[in-house]
Each structure stands twice: as structure tokens, then as C-alpha cells.
Design a protein around this motif. Sequence first.
Motif, short mmCIF file in Angstrom:
data_model
loop_
_atom_site.label_atom_id
_atom_site.label_comp_id
_atom_site.label_asym_id
_atom_site.label_seq_id
_atom_site.Cartn_x
_atom_site.Cartn_y
_atom_site.Cartn_z
N GLY A 77 39.15 87.88 46.90
CA GLY A 77 38.71 87.10 45.75
C GLY A 77 39.86 86.34 45.10
N PHE A 78 41.00 87.00 44.95
CA PHE A 78 42.13 86.33 44.32
C PHE A 78 42.65 85.18 45.18
N CYS A 79 42.78 85.40 46.48
CA CYS A 79 43.27 84.33 47.36
C CYS A 79 42.31 83.14 47.42
N GLY A 85 40.62 76.94 43.19
CA GLY A 85 40.96 76.45 41.86
C GLY A 85 42.18 75.55 41.87
N GLY A 86 43.17 75.89 42.71
CA GLY A 86 44.34 75.04 42.81
C GLY A 86 44.02 73.67 43.36
N GLY A 118 44.09 77.23 39.28
CA GLY A 118 44.17 78.24 40.34
C GLY A 118 44.32 79.64 39.79
N ARG A 119 45.11 79.78 38.73
CA ARG A 119 45.30 81.11 38.13
C ARG A 119 44.00 81.63 37.51
N ALA A 126 38.94 87.61 41.56
CA ALA A 126 39.51 88.93 41.83
C ALA A 126 38.78 90.00 41.02
N LEU A 127 38.44 89.69 39.77
CA LEU A 127 37.68 90.64 38.96
C LEU A 127 36.29 90.87 39.54
N LEU A 128 35.64 89.80 39.99
CA LEU A 128 34.32 89.95 40.61
C LEU A 128 34.41 90.79 41.89
N GLY A 129 35.43 90.55 42.69
CA GLY A 129 35.60 91.36 43.90
C GLY A 129 35.87 92.82 43.58
#
Length: 208
Positions: A77-79, A85-86, A118-119, A126-129
Amino acid sequence: MAHDTLGADLRPDLMSPDAEAAVETRRRLYQVNDPLKMPGARALYELPTSPEFLFHEDALRTHRSAGENLTFYTGIGFCAGTLAGGALGACRGVGAAERGETAKLRVNRALNECGSAGRKAGNRLALLGFLFAGTESAMRSLRVGKDDWVNTVSGAASAGAVYGLPAGLRAMAVHGLAGGVLAGACVAGKPLLRKFAPDFAARLEYLR
């Protein structure tokens, strides 16, 4: 005499028959043209296609553990969020350029938008994952190890509901419904993926 001995050691044509026989017993020539004729070489080239496990109980597992799920889905999720987003932020920064600006100012704005968007997107996904991994693992534990579409859909709906909870009950219901619908669509699309893209479907099954 010492020179002759050294030359005999370095040049095979100066060796005596007894010396050649002794070297032949200690060494073996490598057949470059056909390496598979060498003993044990076929075992090096015939590799298994299935994953190899150190312990037998690891080979019997059909899914990841709860800790592995948390690490996997949070990282994915973060990647994914950071990259998407970036890219969106970079496009937004390039589109906001005005006439007469220098190239340095345009690049600086694009990089700032890229990092900011992106952040934010990376943290949200990442939170959803993280929530999805926790709720899916909890459902699997409650259902005594059953691993099917019920865990995926209920885990996604629960994760969406928990994610929207700070915004109120209405947002909680909307996010939960959206998570359940998206997970249901993914589960329903798996047979089509196996039919039209079997190699990609096999890779996804391996990632489970």
C-alpha cells in the motif's frame, strides 16, 4: 637440473609417461562442449519450479501468517500510494506553471507537489493495507483457519469501516460498503484472470 625439472612441471610435452599418468589420476578435464555428461552436472541444471522450504510444515501452509500479512499489505500500500500520488503531484506541479517562470522554479514546484501528494497517498494506502491485513487475519482466526472469499470481502468491508470511523457513522458506512464492493469485484474477477492471464494469476496465487 632444477631448470629442467621446473620446465617438466610446467610443460606437459616434457613430462615422462609416469608423471602424466599421475596427473591424470589427480585431475579430470572439463568437457566444455557437453557439460551434462559430467557426473552431478544434471542436478545443477534441473531446478525445481515450486518454492523450496526449509521445514516441512512451511510447505503445508496455504496462506501467509498474520505478521506476514501486515508487512506485505502495508508495504504494498505504501509503495503503490507513493508512486501514484507522486506521479499525480508531479503532473499537478507541471500544470500549475505560469508564463515567464524559470525552469528551476518549475522543477522545484513539481518536486514539492510530487513529495507532498506521494507522502499523503502512501500513508493512506499503507493504513488501509494495515487495517485490511488485520481484519482479514482476524476473520480467518474466527472462522478456524478457513481461507475463502468471505475473509477477503469481510476484511475489506471492516477495514473501510474502521478507516471512515473518525469522520462519522455515515462515512463509516460508505467506506465499509465501498471496501466490500471492491473486494467482491476482485474476488469475482479472479476466474476471468485465470482464464485470460493464467501466468499472472499464478503469480498472484503465489503471493498469497
